[in-house]
Design a protein around this motif. Structure first.
Motif: not given
Length: 307
Positions: A142-169
């Motif tokens: 992941x190219x995340x810069x959140x708190x400078x943590x080094x991050x990896x995620x699944x390639x697949x995602x889906x619509x977040x269960x508690x939000x519409x129009x947002x996608x979660x890994x």
């Protein structure tokens, strides 16, 4: 005649006291303290109900996206794709540059930069902490810069269960140096961090978004010592129930760095439950595959069992 600045660590023009990796064309998300020094820090099955996250803010370690100020700084300075604490896509990608000129001898550039971060797609490199993590099939850096943590995620995602129009890994793993903690060792740190990890990954993000409907309860499913990159570490794993969706598993893994002052490292794991979530055994596989940078011997991982 034009002169291209070679890749390397240079003084970060946007964050005094830090260095940022220049890849020869632009600034990347890789950062470390100025001069490359590693900061020195101090080193089941029971059901529990939840308190509101707001009652617990301000405690624990700064990891995985619990500090809104750093999120804003990272977004402005790095100018890169930003994934939220739970892997949600929140900011469109822009060019990897701070808007400042390229480093060079006239603005503090180092003419003998250190080695470039690994481009190996099968390995996640945490250069600050001196470790690598294996990237499973169907995962990506992941190219995340959140708190400078080094991050990896699944390639697949889906619509977040508690939000519409947002996608979660479906799966997220992030590595960072532990800070702002009184924990005296890996066991204390892992036990201290797990609640904050659960909050950050399944309850609310740093600006109050609840992508999973919030954490309603948790069960401790694993806790015990584990060997990581030849060092004795400790992990705590929870199964969390959420207001929306199938919930997931959260793990805090703490162990000493193999470099510098041997600062404590925390690797946070979040694997969504349900048939589409990553196999839970993947947490053990990643844990056993953590190596010191440059270690090509394969290392030794211990079996992991409940305490």
């Amino acid at each position: 005649m034009s002169m291209t600045t070679p890749p390397g660590w240079y003084a970060d023009p946007g964050v005094p006291g830090s260095e940022r990796w220049w890849d020869g064309n632009g600034w990347t998300a890789h950062t470390r303290p100025l001069g490359g020094a590693v900061p020195s820090y101090q080193q089941g099955g029971q059901q529990a109900s939840r308190q509101p996250r707001s009652a617990r803010r301000g405690r624990g370690v700064v990891l995985g996206g619990v500090a809104a100020g750093l999120v804003l700084v990272a977004t402005v300075v790095a100018g890169i794709t930003l994934f939220g604490d739970d892997g949600t896509k929140t900011v469109p990608r822009s060019a990897p540059t701070t808007g400042e000129p390229a480093p060079g001898p006239t603005d503090g550039g180092d003419e003998t930069p250190t080695a470039e971060p690994s481009a190996d797609p099968t390995v996640l490199v945490d250069q600050l902490n001196g470790i690598t993590l294996p990237i499973p099939d169907d995962w990506e850096k992941s190219e995340s810069a959140v708190d400078r943590a080094v991050t990896m995620t699944t390639v697949a995602d889906r619509e977040c269960p508690g939000e519409t129009n947002r996608y979660c890994r479906y799966g997220r793993v992030m590595s960072s140096t532990a800070t702002q903690t009184d924990a005296a060792g890996p066991e204390a740190l892992a036990k201290e961090d797990i609640e904050d990890a659960s909050d950050a990954l399944y309850d609310e993000d740093s600006i109050g978004n609840s992508f999973y409907g919030g954490v309603t309860s948790h069960t401790v499913v694993r806790s015990g010592e584990v060997t990581v990159a030849g060092r004795t570490g400790y992990l705590v794993r929870w199964k969390v129930e959420t207001g929306s969706g199938p919930g997931g598993h959260v793990q805090s893994l703490a162990f000493p760095s193999t470099i510098g002052a041997e600062s404590l490292i925390v690797v946070r794991f979040a694997f969504d439950a349900g048939p589409e979530g990553p196999p839970l055994a993947g947490m053990d596989t990643i844990t056993k595959g953590i190596r010191a940078i440059g270690d090509t011997t394969g290392g030794v991982g211990s079996s992991i069992g409940p305490s």
